[in-house]
Design a protein around this motif. Sequence first.
Motif: not given
Length: 393
Positions: A290-301, A331-338
Motif C-alpha cells: 500500500d504505497p503512498d506513491v506509485i512510480f510507473s516506469l516508462g510512463g513518459l514514453h 506518476y510517470p517515470q522515464g528510464a532506469r538506464y538513465q
Amino acid sequence: MTENADRTTGEPTRRDALKYGGALATTVSLAGCSELVGQGEDGDDRSDGAYSVTMAPMGEVSFDSPPESIFTRLTHHAGMAFALGRGDDVNAMHAPEYYGQLWNQFTERLPGVTLDWTGLYSSWDPSKEKLYELDSDVHLADPASVNALDSKDASDVEEIRDTVAPWFGNKFSDRHDEPPAEWADRYEYYTLWEMFEKVARVFREEERYEALAEIHGRLLETIEEKLPPEQERPTAVLAGMSDIDGIYVYTLDTPGFLTAHMRPLSPAGALSDNISSGDTIDMEVLLEADPDVIFSLGGLHPETDMAGIRSSLRDHAAGQKLSAVQNERVYPQGARYQGPILNLFQLEMTAKQLYPDVFGEWPTYTEGPYPEIPDGEQLFDRQAVAEIIIGDR
C-alpha cells in the motif's frame, strides 16, 4: 566473416591505435606511445597525443585521439555520449526506436537540442559480424555483460577489442549485480556520474562533464537543503505497470544507478524485505505494501497510456483500494538506464512528485513531452544544459 579491406592489406588504420592498455590488453601499437607522460588521475594522459583512461572491468584503455563512431548497448552509455554532444555519433543501442522516442520527450525542453536515433542497429545481443561491419572507434559497453550473453565467450570479446576497437563500459553498477565469475576479481561499481566522468575523458570532454556535474551538484544541494524530515516522507514503489496482473518492481534502497534519481530524495520503500529488485508481484502484494506513491516506469514514453494505467488501477478490485490510487499519486517515470541528462530531469520530476509542497507541483501528466515547468519552479537551468550539450559554453 570478412574483415574490412584496410585490415587485410596490413595498412595501419585509425582503429589500430584504439586498443587496450594495461593487464587486459596485448601489446599496444600507438604512434608516440613512448611519450605517455603527464598522466592524471586514473591513468588519464593529459598530453596532446596518446592518452589512456582507466575503468573497471577493462582496466587501462589507450587512445590516440577521441573516438568518432560510437557503439553502445545500454542507454546509460548512449545518454553519456548525448550529454557530451556526441548523440549523433552513436551507431547502435538497445531498442533505438523505443529509447529514441523516450529521450526526445526530454529534449523538447532543451532549446536547440535535437536527437535522432531512428534506424540504428539494435544491439542487445550484437553479432560479431555486425560489430565488424559497424567498425566503431569505441564500444561504450561493458565487456563483462557482453561475455555474459549466451552468444559470446571471452575470446569473442577479446577479438573485437583487439581487431576493431576497445570496450569501455560498466553495466553491473546498475544494481551492484554480480558479474560473470571470470570478471569478478577485476570488477568495481561506480555511480552514474563517476562513470560519466570517465566516459568524458575518453572523448576529451572534461569541460563539458565538469559543467554538467556543477549543475547536478547544485540540484543535489537544493534537494538536500529542502528535504523534509524522515517521518514526513511518503512510502513509494517503482514499478513497471504495463501489465497490472504481473507488476515488476524495483526496491528504492538498492545501490546502483538505476535508482540514482530516487535515493537522494529518500522516499520510504513500501515493499517488504522478501521482495528483491526486479521481482514480479501481483496486485494483492502491492495492496499489502500500500504505497503512498506509485512510480510507473516508462510512463513518459509516447506509446505508454498513463491515463489507461490509472483507469485500470481504479477499476481493479484491489487496485482501487491503494492509497496512491485514491489520492491520485500514480506518476510517470522515464528510464532506469538513465544517462546524466535524464538523471537531471528525473531528479526534478521525482522531487515534485514526492514533495509537491516543497519543490512545487508536478502537473497531472497523461501524454506529450516532459511538461513545461514555470521558470520559478524549475530545479535546474534548461538553457545552461542545452548550451553545454550543443557546445556554446
